[in-house]
Scaffold this motif. Structure first.
Motif: not given
Ligand code: COA
Length: 253
Positions: A94-119
């Motif tokens: 229920s709380k906002p999730i922010v992600a900082a992503v460098q390089g490869n985001a594979v599998g769940v690394g890519a799909t978890l971003l769909l649940h982040c509110d700011l990427v």
């Protein structure tokens, strides 16, 4: 936490860092358990207003640690993969999730971003979801969320052909807020998290509630789980895992 997951709570921001850079932050069952616990505790801790996800090293994450996954999830009678608790928690957050992503985001690394509110993506970020290459199916409700976000054909190419999406394309497709130089990605995400932490907690929670169809997400995660567990038993999936293990042991010999 000592399973390559670091947690720090400061100024109402819980920063969760993947610290297994030597293995490209590949996620073991123990790491998933720590991530799940961190999200569960954050959900009920009033001191936590924002969650910031980041990773050490050159890559966000290589996704599931394949040897660990084989050991914990493919043996006869194995319990469900630890990743499912994590993605359920992400989908329910229920709380906002922010992600900082460098390089490869594979599998769940890519799909978890769909649940982040700011990427925020570094300019070298590369999102890859090669589920069908591993004879598996998409997870984390990405079979619904990804086509919703970027359209069916692009999502299908990601899942079915393993086609990566680079940072600029991800930005244009609506998967990210900004693309910045690698050296700036953590700072940019941290600044956004600070801005969120100063906003009204109640208004943020209500806004996220209105913007996320949690029950649909939860139902899709369970539907995907059924297919995923079925696929895990398939000879093609076992062969794909064995091929990875053989490649990895060849590289070290
Ligand atoms: N599971 C377990 N170990 C992994 C891993 C994974 N998913 N991904 C990488 N590693 C390990 C490698 O075995 C290697 O270990 P070693 O140094 O002990 O030999 C180390 O991490 C570095 O991997 P390497 O492939 O040499 O790094 P790279 O920088 O050249 O490439 C990736 C990075 C992420 C592109 C590449 O590692 C990769 O494609 N990994 C597999 C991704 C995948 O299929 N994940 C499953 C998704 S469900």
């Amino acid at each position: 936490m000592n399973n390559f997951i670091a947690r720090e709570l400061r100024d109402h921001i819980l920063t969760i860092t993947l610290t297994r850079a030597a293995k490209r932050n590949a996620l073991t069952s123990a790491m998933y358990d720590d991530l799940s616990q961190a999200l569960e505790e954050a959900e009920i801790d009033p001191e936590v207003r924002v969650i910031l996800l980041q990773a050490d090293g050159d890559n966000f994450t290589a996704g599931n640690d394949i040897p660990d996954f084989i050991e914990h999830s493919t043996a006869p009678g194995a319990s469900e993969p630890a990743a499912f608790r994590f993605v359920r928690n992400l989908g329910a957050a229920s709380k906002p999730i922010v992600a900082a992503v460098q390089g490869n985001a594979v599998g769940v690394g890519a799909t978890l971003l769909l649940h982040c509110d700011l990427v925020y993506l570094a300019d070298n970020a590369r999102l890859v979801a090669p589920f069908v290459n591993l004879a598996l199916v998409p997870e984390a409700a990405s079979s619904w969320l990804m086509p919703l976000r970027i359209g069916h054909v692009r999502a299908y190419a990601m899942f079915a052909l393993g086609e990566p999406i680079d940072a600029t394309t991800a930005l244009q497709a609506g998967l990210a807020n900004a693309v910045v130089p690698v050296a700036e990605v953590r700072g940019r995400a941290a600044a956004a998290a600070s801005a969120l932490a100063r906003q009204s907690v109640g208004a943020l929670a209500a806004t996220k509630h209105l913007m996320r169809e949690r029950s649909t997400i939860a139902a899709r995660i369970e539907e995907e789980r059924t297919f995923f567990l079925e696929r895990l038993k398939s000879p093609e999936a076992l062969a794909a895992f064995e091929a990875f293990t053989a490649r990895a042991s060849k590289a070290t010999s």
